[in-house]
Design a protein around this motif. Structure first.
Motif, PDB file in Angstrom:
ATOM      1  N   ILE A 177       0.811  -1.263  -0.402  1.00 33.88           N
ATOM      2  CA  ILE A 177       0.131   0.001   0.466  1.00 33.88           C
ATOM      3  C   ILE A 177       1.007   0.750   0.319  1.00 33.88           C
ATOM      4  CG2 ILE A 177      -2.053   1.251   1.250  1.00 33.88           C
ATOM      5  CD1 ILE A 177      -2.261  -1.189   3.015  1.00 33.88           C
ATOM      6  N   PRO A 178       0.669   2.007  -1.223  1.00 33.47           N
ATOM      7  CA  PRO A 178       1.964   2.991  -1.227  1.00 33.47           C
ATOM      8  C   PRO A 178       1.435   3.951  -0.710  1.00 33.47           C
ATOM      9  CG  PRO A 178       1.429   2.440  -3.254  1.00 33.47           C
ATOM     10  CD  PRO A 178       0.633   1.552  -2.216  1.00 33.47           C
ATOM     11  N   ASN A 179       3.020   4.821   0.620  1.00 37.19           N
ATOM     12  CA  ASN A 179       1.730   6.055   1.061  1.00 37.19           C
ATOM     13  C   ASN A 179       2.080   7.258   0.715  1.00 37.19           C
ATOM     14  OD1 ASN A 179       0.614   7.385   3.509  1.00 37.19           O
ATOM     15  ND2 ASN A 179       2.732   7.109   3.741  1.00 37.19           N
ATOM     16  N   ILE A 180       1.762   7.527  -0.386  1.00 38.94           N
ATOM     17  CA  ILE A 180       2.062   8.511  -1.285  1.00 38.94           C
ATOM     18  C   ILE A 180       0.695   9.169  -2.536  1.00 38.94           C
ATOM     19  CG2 ILE A 180       2.838   7.985  -3.525  1.00 38.94           C
ATOM     20  CD1 ILE A 180       4.897   9.604  -3.774  1.00 38.94           C
ATOM     21  N   TYR A 181       0.404  10.618  -2.538  1.00 38.55           N
ATOM     22  CA  TYR A 181      -0.565  10.652  -3.079  1.00 38.55           C
ATOM     23  C   TYR A 181      -1.232   9.707  -4.436  1.00 38.55           C
ATOM     24  CZ  TYR A 181      -1.674  13.819   0.151  1.00 38.55           C
ATOM     25  OH  TYR A 181      -2.042  14.653   1.402  1.00 38.55           O
ATOM     26  N   MET A 182      -2.552   9.871  -4.797  1.00 40.43           N
ATOM     27  CA  MET A 182      -2.825   8.785  -5.835  1.00 40.43           C
ATOM     28  C   MET A 182      -2.278   8.791  -7.271  1.00 40.43           C
ATOM     29  SD  MET A 182      -4.623   6.000  -7.104  1.00 40.43           S
ATOM     30  CE  MET A 182      -6.036   6.137  -5.604  1.00 40.43           C
ATOM     31  N   ASN A 183      -1.790  10.148  -7.378  1.00 43.84           N
ATOM     32  CA  ASN A 183      -1.259  10.926  -8.868  1.00 43.84           C
ATOM     33  C   ASN A 183       0.389  10.050  -9.249  1.00 43.84           C
ATOM     34  OD1 ASN A 183      -3.344  10.944  -9.566  1.00 43.84           O
ATOM     35  ND2 ASN A 183      -2.917  13.622  -8.881  1.00 43.84           N
ATOM     36  N   TYR A 184       1.052  10.056  -8.058  1.00 39.55           N
ATOM     37  CA  TYR A 184       2.413   9.717  -7.910  1.00 39.55           C
ATOM     38  C   TYR A 184       2.412   8.108  -6.944  1.00 39.55           C
ATOM     39  CZ  TYR A 184       2.355  14.437  -8.862  1.00 39.55           C
ATOM     40  OH  TYR A 184       2.315  15.633  -8.374  1.00 39.55           O
ATOM     41  N   ASN A 185       1.752   7.158  -7.420  1.00 34.31           N
ATOM     42  CA  ASN A 185       1.686   5.611  -6.355  1.00 34.31           C
ATOM     43  C   ASN A 185       2.699   4.683  -6.878  1.00 34.31           C
ATOM     44  OD1 ASN A 185      -1.173   4.681  -5.320  1.00 34.31           O
ATOM     45  ND2 ASN A 185      -0.716   6.564  -5.017  1.00 34.31           N
ATOM     46  N   TYR A 186       2.430   5.582  -8.694  1.00 28.93           N
ATOM     47  CA  TYR A 186       3.894   5.219 -10.201  1.00 28.93           C
ATOM     48  C   TYR A 186       5.447   5.056  -8.688  1.00 28.93           C
ATOM     49  CZ  TYR A 186       5.358   9.058 -11.166  1.00 28.93           C
ATOM     50  OH  TYR A 186       5.798  10.493 -11.572  1.00 28.93           O
ATOM     51  N   ILE A 206      -3.520   4.804 -12.604  1.00 25.65           N
ATOM     52  CA  ILE A 206      -3.787   3.679 -12.914  1.00 25.65           C
ATOM     53  C   ILE A 206      -2.454   4.365 -14.865  1.00 25.65           C
ATOM     54  CG2 ILE A 206      -4.610   2.654 -15.029  1.00 25.65           C
ATOM     55  CD1 ILE A 206      -4.664   1.233 -12.125  1.00 25.65           C
ATOM     56  N   LYS A 207      -3.368   5.476 -15.004  1.00 23.59           N
ATOM     57  CA  LYS A 207      -2.780   6.463 -15.859  1.00 23.59           C
ATOM     58  C   LYS A 207      -0.938   6.897 -16.215  1.00 23.59           C
ATOM     59  CE  LYS A 207      -3.272  10.982 -18.064  1.00 23.59           C
ATOM     60  NZ  LYS A 207      -3.754  12.909 -17.636  1.00 23.59           N
ATOM     61  N   TYR A 208      -0.875   7.339 -14.691  1.00 23.87           N
ATOM     62  CA  TYR A 208       0.189   7.820 -14.923  1.00 23.87           C
ATOM     63  C   TYR A 208       1.345   5.637 -14.530  1.00 23.87           C
ATOM     64  CZ  TYR A 208      -0.575  12.254 -14.105  1.00 23.87           C
ATOM     65  OH  TYR A 208      -0.919  13.609 -14.183  1.00 23.87           O
ATOM     66  N   LEU A 209       0.609   4.822 -13.968  1.00 20.22           N
ATOM     67  CA  LEU A 209       1.404   3.883 -14.131  1.00 20.22           C
ATOM     68  C   LEU A 209       1.725   2.854 -15.460  1.00 20.22           C
ATOM     69  CD1 LEU A 209      -0.355   1.638 -11.759  1.00 20.22           C
ATOM     70  CD2 LEU A 209       2.503   1.559 -11.745  1.00 20.22           C
ATOM     71  N   ILE A 210       0.607   3.775 -16.502  1.00 24.11           N
ATOM     72  CA  ILE A 210       0.789   2.799 -17.923  1.00 24.11           C
ATOM     73  C   ILE A 210       1.483   3.555 -18.870  1.00 24.11           C
ATOM     74  CG2 ILE A 210      -0.752   3.197 -20.508  1.00 24.11           C
ATOM     75  CD1 ILE A 210      -3.214   2.045 -18.241  1.00 24.11           C
ATOM     76  N   LEU A 211       2.042   5.403 -18.530  1.00 23.48           N
ATOM     77  CA  LEU A 211       2.646   6.201 -19.007  1.00 23.48           C
ATOM     78  C   LEU A 211       4.206   6.055 -18.547  1.00 23.48           C
ATOM     79  CD1 LEU A 211       1.103   9.590 -18.619  1.00 23.48           C
ATOM     80  CD2 LEU A 211       1.830   8.614 -20.511  1.00 23.48           C
ATOM     81  N   LYS A 212       4.410   5.371 -17.237  1.00 17.85           N
ATOM     82  CA  LYS A 212       5.993   5.002 -16.659  1.00 17.85           C
ATOM     83  C   LYS A 212       6.224   3.700 -16.719  1.00 17.85           C
ATOM     84  CE  LYS A 212       6.191   8.988 -15.165  1.00 17.85           C
ATOM     85  NZ  LYS A 212       7.456   9.537 -15.500  1.00 17.85           N
ATOM     86  N   PHE A 213       5.229   2.783 -17.669  1.00 16.80           N
ATOM     87  CA  PHE A 213       5.533   1.330 -17.771  1.00 16.80           C
ATOM     88  C   PHE A 213       5.706   1.274 -19.051  1.00 16.80           C
ATOM     89  CE2 PHE A 213       3.501  -1.038 -14.528  1.00 16.80           C
ATOM     90  CZ  PHE A 213       4.837  -1.034 -13.334  1.00 16.80           C
TER      91      PHE A 213
END
Length: 191
Positions: A62-71, A116-123
């Motif tokens: 469980i990441p302890n960071i805001y949603m847009n930065y979970n990645y 999810i959007k930022y995960l897809i961008l980073k992956f």
């Protein structure tokens, strides 16, 4: 083989019972059920649990960071433990599903979900497993931010908890077999 299960969330008690944190609810339930199998620690000020079950090792995160930065933290954990994108399951809330409806898929569009959007961008691809947990949609597009950051209603809580508990039952089989297809059976579950 699945090695990492992540529940997306925003940090702090303020967001714990909001619609946007529903992905982490599943992880919290797993923590309670599998506590005797679980080695817990905190990394990046985030929860990380390691389950050794039926000769499989699966990390719960469980990441302890805001949603847009979970990645950021997810990618760091994957690098530390040499986890590939195919070995990952991400749990998150989904506006396009009725509250409590669960859909398990690989690939797919982010549907406007920034985590999810930022995960897809980073992956640079969307080739990871996702467990989408429905929260429904507000009647106006400009109410979405407030909607996802507000606490769920009593009825929504019942529907979502019922579905997560059902998913937990499939997870018990999944941990023995480490086969994602076991979890996909919940796609047809009616609440």
């Amino acid at each position: 083989m699945i090695k990492l299960i992540v529940g997306l969330s925003n940090p702090g008690i303020k967001y714990l019972f909001t619609r946007h944190n529903i992905g982490s609810w599943y992880i919290y339930k797993l923590i309670n059920i599998y506590s005797k199998y679980l080695n817990k620690k905190y990394i990046f000020n985030s929860f990380l649990g390691k389950i050794s079950y039926s000769n499989n090792i699966i990390y719960l995160f469980i990441p302890n960071i805001y949603m847009n930065y979970n990645y950021k933290y997810i990618i760091n954990i994957m690098n530390i433990y040499d986890i590939k994108i195919n070995d990952l399951i991400i749990l998150h809330d989904d506006l396009d599903l009725f509250p409590g409806k669960i859909k398990i898929q690989k690939n797919g569009y982010h549907g406007g979900h920034n985590g999810i959007k930022y995960l897809i961008l980073k992956f640079k691809n969307n080739n990871f497993n996702r467990i989408r947990i429905g929260i429904g949609r507000p009647n106006s597009k400009n109410k979405i931010l407030k909607f996802v950051l507000n606490n769920i209603t009593k009825n929504e809580k019942f529907l979502i908890n019922t579905s997560i508990n059902n998913l937990i039952n499939y997870t018990k089989i999944f941990f023995k077999k480490n086969d994602i297809n076991v979890l996909k059976k919940i796609n047809n579950f009616k609440i």
